[in-house]
Design a protein around this motif. Sequence first.
Motif, PDB file in Angstrom:
ATOM      1  N   ALA A 112       0.826  -1.206   0.000  1.00  0.00           N
ATOM      2  CA  ALA A 112       0.000   0.000   0.000  1.00  0.00           C
ATOM      3  C   ALA A 112       0.860   1.255   0.000  1.00  0.00           C
ATOM      4  CB  ALA A 112      -0.937   0.002   1.207  1.00  0.00           C
ATOM      5  N   LEU A 170       0.910   5.848   5.570  1.00  0.00           N
ATOM      6  CA  LEU A 170       0.950   4.382   5.505  1.00  0.00           C
ATOM      7  C   LEU A 170       2.321   3.854   5.892  1.00  0.00           C
ATOM      8  CD1 LEU A 170      -1.034   3.932   2.174  1.00  0.00           C
ATOM      9  CD2 LEU A 170      -1.787   3.205   4.449  1.00  0.00           C
ATOM     10  N   GLY A 183      -8.496   4.378  -2.953  1.00  0.00           N
ATOM     11  CA  GLY A 183      -8.485   5.458  -1.975  1.00  0.00           C
ATOM     12  C   GLY A 183      -7.899   6.742  -2.538  1.00  0.00           C
ATOM     13  N   VAL A 184      -6.858   6.621  -3.363  1.00  0.00           N
ATOM     14  CA  VAL A 184      -6.254   7.795  -3.986  1.00  0.00           C
ATOM     15  C   VAL A 184      -7.264   8.491  -4.892  1.00  0.00           C
ATOM     16  CG1 VAL A 184      -4.558   8.530  -5.709  1.00  0.00           C
ATOM     17  CG2 VAL A 184      -3.856   7.077  -3.811  1.00  0.00           C
ATOM     18  N   ALA A 202       0.415   3.874  -3.166  1.00  0.00           N
ATOM     19  CA  ALA A 202      -0.229   5.171  -2.999  1.00  0.00           C
ATOM     20  C   ALA A 202       0.270   6.190  -4.014  1.00  0.00           C
ATOM     21  CB  ALA A 202       0.002   5.692  -1.576  1.00  0.00           C
ATOM     22  N   VAL A 206      -5.518   0.992  -1.856  1.00  0.00           N
ATOM     23  CA  VAL A 206      -4.984   2.345  -1.787  1.00  0.00           C
ATOM     24  C   VAL A 206      -5.154   3.071  -3.123  1.00  0.00           C
ATOM     25  CG1 VAL A 206      -2.573   1.939  -2.475  1.00  0.00           C
ATOM     26  CG2 VAL A 206      -3.099   3.676  -0.773  1.00  0.00           C
ATOM     27  N   SER A 249      -5.291  -0.037 -11.188  1.00  0.00           N
ATOM     28  CA  SER A 249      -5.473  -1.049 -10.144  1.00  0.00           C
ATOM     29  C   SER A 249      -6.341  -2.212 -10.600  1.00  0.00           C
ATOM     30  CB  SER A 249      -6.085  -0.406  -8.888  1.00  0.00           C
ATOM     31  OG  SER A 249      -7.458  -0.096  -9.085  1.00  0.00           O
ATOM     32  N   LEU A 260      -0.364  10.675   1.796  1.00  0.00           N
ATOM     33  CA  LEU A 260      -1.019   9.406   2.090  1.00  0.00           C
ATOM     34  C   LEU A 260       0.011   8.298   2.229  1.00  0.00           C
ATOM     35  CD1 LEU A 260      -3.538   7.642   2.374  1.00  0.00           C
ATOM     36  CD2 LEU A 260      -3.640   7.501  -0.131  1.00  0.00           C
ATOM     37  N   ALA A 261       1.008   8.257   1.328  1.00  0.00           N
ATOM     38  CA  ALA A 261       2.059   7.246   1.404  1.00  0.00           C
ATOM     39  C   ALA A 261       2.863   7.375   2.691  1.00  0.00           C
ATOM     40  CB  ALA A 261       2.972   7.360   0.184  1.00  0.00           C
ATOM     41  N   GLY A 310      -3.807  -4.686  -0.730  1.00  0.00           N
ATOM     42  CA  GLY A 310      -3.379  -3.383  -0.229  1.00  0.00           C
ATOM     43  C   GLY A 310      -3.099  -2.392  -1.347  1.00  0.00           C
ATOM     44  N   TRP A 311      -2.445  -2.871  -2.412  1.00  0.00           N
ATOM     45  CA  TRP A 311      -2.147  -2.002  -3.561  1.00  0.00           C
ATOM     46  C   TRP A 311      -3.441  -1.515  -4.217  1.00  0.00           C
ATOM     47  CZ3 TRP A 311       2.782  -0.946  -5.871  1.00  0.00           C
ATOM     48  CH2 TRP A 311       2.722  -0.295  -7.103  1.00  0.00           C
TER      49      TRP A 311
END
Length: 438
Positions: free
Chosen positions: A18, A176, A148-149, A22, A145, A255, A172-173, A141-142
């Motif tokens: 993640a 995390l 989420g981005v 991000a 996020v 993603s 954000l990164a 997780g990838w």
Amino acid sequence: MKTPGRWRLSTMMALLYAVQGAFWPLLGVHLLELGIDGRWRGLIFASQAVAATLLPLGAGQLVDRLMPTRTFLVVSYAVGTLILAALGSGWIVGPGPLLATFFLYFCVAMPSHSLASSLALRNLDAPRSEFAAVRLWGTVGWMAVGWGVSGLMLALGGGRARPGGMHEVFWLAAGLSAAMAAYCLVLPRTPPLAREDGGRTSLRKGLELLGERDVRVFLITTFGVFLTMPLAYQVIPGYLAARGMPREWVSTAVSINQVPEIAALAVMPWFLGRLGYKGTMAVGLGAWFLRYLVLAAHPPLWLAVGVGVLQGVGIACFSIGGQVFLDGRAPATHRASVQAVFLVVSTGLPSLLGSLAAGEWLRRTVPGDDPWVFLVPCILTGALLMYFTRGFRSSQVSTAERPAASRVDVDAGPPQRIHTMRGAAASVGDQVTETADG
């Protein structure tokens, strides 16, 4: 039977992927909006490959001989948090300072990928059947996020390109990364196992492993395949944006690649049992070949996005299947070093060369208008698929698993017996060998 406490390893993978997920899919767009030209963009992407070439072997030796893996991970992600926060501040914008900052970040972050895999493999009772299920959470997780981005950018009104770039993704990164540093404190204790071995012994054991035909064919194929990987993150996001994809949806579109990766990882034990290492990895190579073939045909936007699912199949079947294969071949006391070799041969030197080539290509062409950027890797991947299927001889994977005695428990002392090889099909004296994939 599942390894007790496996959820901790799964959470580690989710957080690890993640952090980079991000910002990595949007890094090319971010640099473009900062006015960084194609050559400098290529150099910045290549900084990851340089770090992956120079650092992992030394880090692998460090944790094999001197330092618990979780201690290294805590320090790595604590320092990485500070660097990502600096990038998020917006103070670093010039090509030279950006290159230096990203190189420093990747120097502390890249070794963690091979070491996390080594830690997980070492603490699983049955790595061949369990590792894919643990690694699956890295993909989750990838993906999570990435979505989420997109939500964050929509909430902040980030739908339009702007000269300031996308600094919010680095904040954000950084958050995390701080969570990952704290979480690593509760990971299983993995004390060094190779204190008695010198550097020459480690080198000799590594050379012995490279002397095996199947290992050699696999690593050569890996090197060639990862020459094309920079296209997935350096060219394709800009390609989709040039074809009309709104910038806030680029991360989500990329993603989509991970959806079939999750499915493939979930059924990886079935793949390995039915197809063996060779068949499983051949499926991954074939998926990459088909993806580049479709992109080279200059398809409509919906198909260019949809065909990205083949990227996930390739990662799951070839790359992750290969990690399991190498771990089964590795001496028990040098697993971190062997996983570091894989990182160097994949994310290291070939990604360095591929990133530089992609940067030069972008500098000379208009994004979205040159199908040759995909035809060249299509031809290369097709040739590698033929080389792999002809050169790799073994096709079966045994059902034998590593004995529990070779696993270091969470709070236990050193194991009573260290097996020289794991995941075996046939024992030869104290060594156990497995039929392998390429």
